[in-house]
Scaffold this motif. Sequence first.
Motif, PDB file in Angstrom:
ATOM      1  N   GLU B  87       0.823  -1.219   0.000  1.00  0.00           N
ATOM      2  CA  GLU B  87       0.000   0.000   0.000  1.00  0.00           C
ATOM      3  C   GLU B  87       0.858   1.270   0.000  1.00  0.00           C
ATOM      4  O   GLU B  87       0.351   2.371  -0.263  1.00  0.00           O
ATOM      5  N   ILE B  88       2.159   1.133   0.286  1.00  0.00           N
ATOM      6  CA  ILE B  88       3.056   2.294   0.233  1.00  0.00           C
ATOM      7  C   ILE B  88       2.998   2.936  -1.163  1.00  0.00           C
ATOM      8  O   ILE B  88       3.066   4.153  -1.292  1.00  0.00           O
ATOM      9  N   VAL B  89       2.833   2.096  -2.181  1.00  0.00           N
ATOM     10  CA  VAL B  89       2.795   2.626  -3.555  1.00  0.00           C
ATOM     11  C   VAL B  89       1.583   3.527  -3.746  1.00  0.00           C
ATOM     12  O   VAL B  89       1.659   4.558  -4.426  1.00  0.00           O
ATOM     13  N   ASN B  90       0.448   3.162  -3.143  1.00  0.00           N
ATOM     14  CA  ASN B  90      -0.739   4.016  -3.224  1.00  0.00           C
ATOM     15  C   ASN B  90      -0.488   5.373  -2.562  1.00  0.00           C
ATOM     16  O   ASN B  90      -0.933   6.405  -3.047  1.00  0.00           O
ATOM     17  N   LYS B  91       0.242   5.320  -1.435  1.00  0.00           N
ATOM     18  CA  LYS B  91       0.422   6.549  -0.653  1.00  0.00           C
ATOM     19  C   LYS B  91       1.498   7.435  -1.247  1.00  0.00           C
ATOM     20  O   LYS B  91       1.408   8.655  -1.173  1.00  0.00           O
ATOM     21  N   SER B  92       2.535   6.824  -1.805  1.00  0.00           N
ATOM     22  CA  SER B  92       3.696   7.617  -2.228  1.00  0.00           C
ATOM     23  C   SER B  92       4.335   7.016  -3.482  1.00  0.00           C
ATOM     24  O   SER B  92       5.422   6.457  -3.425  1.00  0.00           O
ATOM     25  N   PRO B  93       3.662   7.155  -4.624  1.00  0.00           N
ATOM     26  CA  PRO B  93       4.171   6.490  -5.829  1.00  0.00           C
ATOM     27  C   PRO B  93       5.524   7.011  -6.304  1.00  0.00           C
ATOM     28  O   PRO B  93       6.286   6.268  -6.910  1.00  0.00           O
ATOM     29  N   TYR B  94       5.833   8.293  -6.013  1.00  0.00           N
ATOM     30  CA  TYR B  94       7.072   8.880  -6.551  1.00  0.00           C
ATOM     31  C   TYR B  94       8.216   8.906  -5.542  1.00  0.00           C
ATOM     32  O   TYR B  94       9.333   9.288  -5.886  1.00  0.00           O
TER      33      TYR B  94
END
Lengths: 363, 126
Positions: B87-94
């Motif tokens: 879910e880290i990708v959802n929160k901070s993709p860049y």
Amino acid sequence: MKAVLEARNVKRTPLYDEHILRGAKMTEFHGWMLPVQFKGILEEHHHTRSKCSVFDCCHMGEFRLKGPKAIRSLEAMVFNDMICLKVGRCRYSSILDTCGGIIDDVIAMKLSEDELFVVTNAGPYEKVARILYRVCLATDVTAGTAKIDVQGPLSRRVLLDLGLRDIEPLKYFTCCRTQWQGSEMLVSRTGYTGELGYEVFLPNALAAPFWREVTAHPAVEPAGLGARDTLRLEMGYTLYGQDVDESHTTLEAGMGRFIDWNSEFHAKEFLVMQRELGRYKVRTGIRSMDRRAPRPGYEVFHEGRPVGVVTSGSYGPSVGYGIGMAYIPVELSMPGTRLTAGPKDMEIVTEEFPFYKNGSFKG
Amino acid sequence: MNPQHLKYSQNHEWIRDDGVVFVVGITDYAVEQLGDITYIELPEVGLDVAQDDDVASIESVKAASEVYAPVGGRVAQINQRLLDQPEIVNKSPYEDGWFFKLEDIERAEFDALMSASEYESYLKEQ
């Protein structure tokens, strides 16, 4: 956007504007524009399991059948008893073709000794409306009826806070008529989530005011089709048109336990033969070994040999692994059979429904 | 919304020049399409990849898809945190949601990727 909607004849529910105002992500579902998600599927899923969510289900069909003849005529098409159903009770059933194929799965509610209220799916609506009119002279009340599902362990509290005192004694799969703001509505203690929950049928004009009031309750959040799908999948409930349809008999769909073999209905002879022959593919629960999920359309293999196909599959947020359902031969369907699925030979194992066992629906 | 200092691929990966290594992730648009991410599989460190090879798997509640190498090179490091917390990708993709780092990349392939403004135009055509 409006032109596109009209050209393709995509219908809006009475709650459409409410969803747009909230910034919901919308999608087309069987000819209706409906919210897929509001804040996010996982969040809405967990909120339903822990508190209370509301779902716009105004796309579903509703019919009234009046008189013993109409109810008997319906009974000839479904696999269980409708005449002896007690007043105030609900029953899950399916309208079958003569070979046991599922034309639609429905919930029937006995409103009085001689009146049945039948709730149907949006997908096969046109066909079902035609059949119910021709066979039972049913009154189609879909166009004027809104349906809002209130689901979650706090749903009873929420409806009581809204002043719906009549719902307090409702047991699982029972229903009652009640009043809200001077209008009559029907409430059944049924649902598609595995949690304590209610389905509220009310006049279209009341849908938005009711929706606003229920979503203003501190325990309540709106939820979309995405969460509805993961919630029902964790319970092993079918989605009509995806997991069950006319190409699968009700036995193949795994509904054997609902069939009343003492009841007389037009598909019975065929289903008795199929049961005795026993060689068919049955809808079976499958799970993965990690968070990866089997997906609809994945082929299923047993010892390298193709044996079936996945119809639904997703990550199960409350169980923590990938879950799904697939049609596989009866002899492979007992829990614990090791199989593989999909282009990457994902390891899966058959598992009994429901995947999620802590639901509050009967509590 | 897409950071100016990154390059973008048509498969919706971004890549950042960190000097020695190049960091790869997926764009906000890709994340938005996927919704809640539930599973990520990453390549092994040391793997040699060619441009457009599928090197990582990504699953969301809605769908399963692949992540492609935006340029050829060798996998130098992977973001282990994503394995347990996709879910880290959802929160901070860049930022925190980067997937892997590449070294010895094909410089010409990198130079040919889209700039942020080119990627914005590309998205409008989607």
